[in-house]
Design a protein around this motif. Structure first.
Motif, PDB file in Angstrom:
ATOM      1  N   SER A  97      -0.235   7.107  -1.599  1.00 18.98           N
ATOM      2  CA  SER A  97       0.539   6.824  -2.815  1.00 18.98           C
ATOM      3  C   SER A  97       0.043   5.511  -3.400  1.00 18.98           C
ATOM      4  CB  SER A  97       2.034   6.716  -2.492  1.00 18.98           C
ATOM      5  OG  SER A  97       2.500   7.890  -1.882  1.00 18.98           O
ATOM      6  N   SER A  98       0.459   5.228  -4.625  1.00 20.23           N
ATOM      7  CA  SER A  98       0.103   3.934  -5.222  1.00 20.23           C
ATOM      8  C   SER A  98       1.275   3.430  -6.056  1.00 20.23           C
ATOM      9  CB  SER A  98      -1.147   4.056  -6.086  1.00 20.23           C
ATOM     10  OG  SER A  98      -0.941   4.968  -7.143  1.00 20.23           O
ATOM     11  N   ARG A  99       1.448   2.140  -6.079  1.00 20.84           N
ATOM     12  CA  ARG A  99       2.522   1.540  -6.866  1.00 20.84           C
ATOM     13  C   ARG A  99       2.024   1.273  -8.280  1.00 20.84           C
ATOM     14  NH1 ARG A  99       2.637  -4.719  -4.539  1.00 20.84           N
ATOM     15  NH2 ARG A  99       0.452  -5.175  -4.967  1.00 20.84           N
ATOM     16  N   LEU A 117       0.801  -1.233   0.000  1.00 19.48           N
ATOM     17  CA  LEU A 117       0.000   0.000   0.000  1.00 19.48           C
ATOM     18  C   LEU A 117       0.831   1.279   0.000  1.00 19.48           C
ATOM     19  CD1 LEU A 117      -2.832  -1.057   2.472  1.00 19.48           C
ATOM     20  CD2 LEU A 117      -2.752  -1.283  -0.019  1.00 19.48           C
ATOM     21  N   GLN A 118       2.155   1.146   0.130  1.00 12.77           N
ATOM     22  CA  GLN A 118       3.057   2.302   0.036  1.00 12.77           C
ATOM     23  C   GLN A 118       2.826   3.343   1.126  1.00 12.77           C
ATOM     24  OE1 GLN A 118       5.340   2.529  -3.115  1.00 12.77           O
ATOM     25  NE2 GLN A 118       4.856   0.413  -2.664  1.00 12.77           N
ATOM     26  N   VAL A 125       3.285  -7.380  -9.313  1.00  9.86           N
ATOM     27  CA  VAL A 125       4.364  -7.778 -10.218  1.00  9.86           C
ATOM     28  C   VAL A 125       3.977  -9.116 -10.844  1.00  9.86           C
ATOM     29  CG1 VAL A 125       6.819  -8.229 -10.453  1.00  9.86           C
ATOM     30  CG2 VAL A 125       6.027  -6.648  -8.689  1.00  9.86           C
ATOM     31  N   PHE A 126       3.775  -9.108 -12.148  1.00  9.48           N
ATOM     32  CA  PHE A 126       3.413 -10.332 -12.866  1.00  9.48           C
ATOM     33  C   PHE A 126       4.683 -10.998 -13.368  1.00  9.48           C
ATOM     34  CE2 PHE A 126       1.456 -12.380 -16.800  1.00  9.48           C
ATOM     35  CZ  PHE A 126       0.904 -13.430 -16.077  1.00  9.48           C
ATOM     36  N   ILE A 127       4.956 -12.212 -12.883  1.00  7.94           N
ATOM     37  CA  ILE A 127       6.180 -12.936 -13.247  1.00  7.94           C
ATOM     38  C   ILE A 127       5.800 -14.233 -13.944  1.00  7.94           C
ATOM     39  CG2 ILE A 127       8.316 -13.976 -12.388  1.00  7.94           C
ATOM     40  CD1 ILE A 127       8.134 -12.153  -9.952  1.00  7.94           C
ATOM     41  N   THR A 128       6.378 -14.446 -15.112  1.00  9.37           N
ATOM     42  CA  THR A 128       6.127 -15.681 -15.862  1.00  9.37           C
ATOM     43  C   THR A 128       7.405 -16.509 -15.945  1.00  9.37           C
ATOM     44  OG1 THR A 128       6.609 -14.583 -17.972  1.00  9.37           O
ATOM     45  CG2 THR A 128       4.300 -14.636 -17.251  1.00  9.37           C
TER      46      THR A 128
END
Length: 434
Positions: free
Chosen positions: A163-165, A25-26, A402-405
């Motif tokens: 704030s937002s990431r 949530l920063q 974070v999208f990790i493939t």
């Protein structure tokens, strides 16, 4: 800054609150166990304890974050605003369940410390997890809870500037077999010829012959294609190289081969390179150290990233070994048999060692989907696989995660079991970057 009152500030409390409130949530946070300090604070604040101090924003705590070691924990799944949750604490709490204890249970893989059935490779099975049993494996539940919690905070403290990431994507490539036929030893090459001849695999025989004598390109040599796509789509790409001695499960080209060394050196120029520790390193520190030093000798730089071959790791033992060897990032957190979020988060997190009750320096990067899962385990067509990838990416993007493939150089070849899959990686990159 958000001030949090709790009756006891434990390592578990610090670890979990920092992941949810600071990383997801920063929002910067501070803790206190002094009532007068909490009451005097004029900014946003809430209490996390058994009984509310007054009329403040209050979350009733479960016992988990104030315990030590592993104990049997009863899980009774309920729903909050349509989302699965557990550790319900009643109506007096502003949030009806202990989001922090539930998140700690999931992110530390608490259930993997408890007695469980392992698969044939000695791995914790997806089907043993509560995420699978209660059908939230394909949702980053901790991140979803975090954003629902954020909405509650915004209603209570609307004047605070939040704030937002940003959503991001990381492509990881495992190199189990750099080449299908080239640069293999004489014994393995001759053995392969005889095996194909015995099984009457005529096309394989021709491929072996034509590739060995440079008539055709080795199908698994897709590295330039991966680098070209990296540049085209401007994506962060990591390669994990298996450089183990030959075993039944570790069948890559020998690390002594000059061409293989040159390949690794070449990839270092264009992307980040990590270690792919071999099958038996799960419980063997000496072997893990040997392979790490071997890769460092090739790259001439310290190796700080790794992903276990076959995703074969045991908690906390394997991670403790990685920490001993000063590995800083691990990318093994996922299942071979199922797509989804093994730790129920799409936010990289630090491994919490329940044995020693400390947050370690090892940062865990959980991946969401692997090519072999889609093809070998789920038996999807390339079109269906792309749909599954899109669904998972959308889940991550909703929470700005974070999208990790995880792909292999082999799956871009379109060769043998990967026939029809050669364009999937490129199509995926267009979707995840959209």
């Amino acid at each position: 800054m958000l001030l949090i009152y709790t009756h006891k500030i434990t390592p578990r409390v610090r670890y979990t609150f920092k992941h949810i409130i600071t990383r997801v949530l920063q929002i910067p946070i501070s803790f206190t166990n002094k009532v007068e300090e909490f009451v005097a604070h004029n900014g946003p604040k809430f209490s996390y304890t058994k009984v509310a101090l007054g009329k403040e924003f209050f979350i009733k705590s479960h016992d988990l974050l104030f315990q030590q070691g592993i104990r049997d924990v009863e899980i009774h799944m309920q729903k909050w605003k349509g989302v699965p949750c557990f550790f319900l604490q009643g109506d007096k709490s502003n949030i009806p369940f202990d989001i922090f204890s539930a998140s700690f249970y999931l992110i530390t893989r608490y259930e993997e410390y408890l007695p469980h059935i392992k698969d044939k490779h000695g791995r914790f099975e997806a089907a043993e997890s509560i995420a699978f049993k209660y059908k939230f494996l394909e949702k980053p539940l901790i991140d979803i809870w975090s954003y629902m919690f954020l909405e509650e905070l915004k209603q209570r403290f609307p004047e605070y500037k939040y704030s937002s990431r940003k959503y991001s994507f990381i492509s990881t490539i495992d190199v189990d077999n750099a080449f299908a036929y080239k640069h293999k030893s004489f014994v393995r090459t001759v053995g392969g010829f005889f095996k194909d001849a015995y099984q009457l695999k005529v096309f394989n025989l021709w491929d072996r012959f034509s590739i060995r004598f440079n008539i055709k390109k080795d199908p698994f040599d897709t590295f330039q294609k991966i680098i070209d796509l990296k540049k085209q789509h401007d994506i962060r790409t990591l390669f994990f190289f298996l450089i183990a001695d030959y075993t039944t499960f570790d069948t890559n080209v020998s690390a002594s081969k000059t061409k293989f060394k040159l390949l690794i050196k070449n990839m270092v120029d264009y992307a980040r390179v990590g270690l792919h520790p071999s099958y038996y390193t799960m419980n063997d520190l000496a072997m893990l150290k040997k392979e790490k030093e071997r890769l460092e000798a090739i790259t001439n730089m310290p190796i700080k990233r790794s992903r276990q071959h076959y995703l074969r790791f045991s908690l906390p033992d394997t991670y403790q070994k990685l920490i001993d060897l000063e590995i800083e990032e691990d990318y093994s957190m996922g299942y071979a048999s199922h797509a989804g979020f093994r730790a129920s988060t799409c936010t990289p997190f630090y491994f919490y060692d329940i044995d020693f009750e400390i947050q370690t320096p090892l940062k865990v990067f959980p991946f969401a989907v692997m090519d072999t899962t889609l093809n070998d385990y789920m038996k999807l067509t390339p079109k269906q696989a792309l749909g599954k990838i899109r669904d998972l990416k959308n889940e991550v993007k909703r929470v700005n995660g974070v999208f990790i493939t995880l792909f292999h150089n082999e799956s871009l070849s379109g060769y043998q079991r990967w026939r029809g899959w050669s364009r999937l990686y490129d199509s995926m990159l267009k979707i995840v970057k959209a």
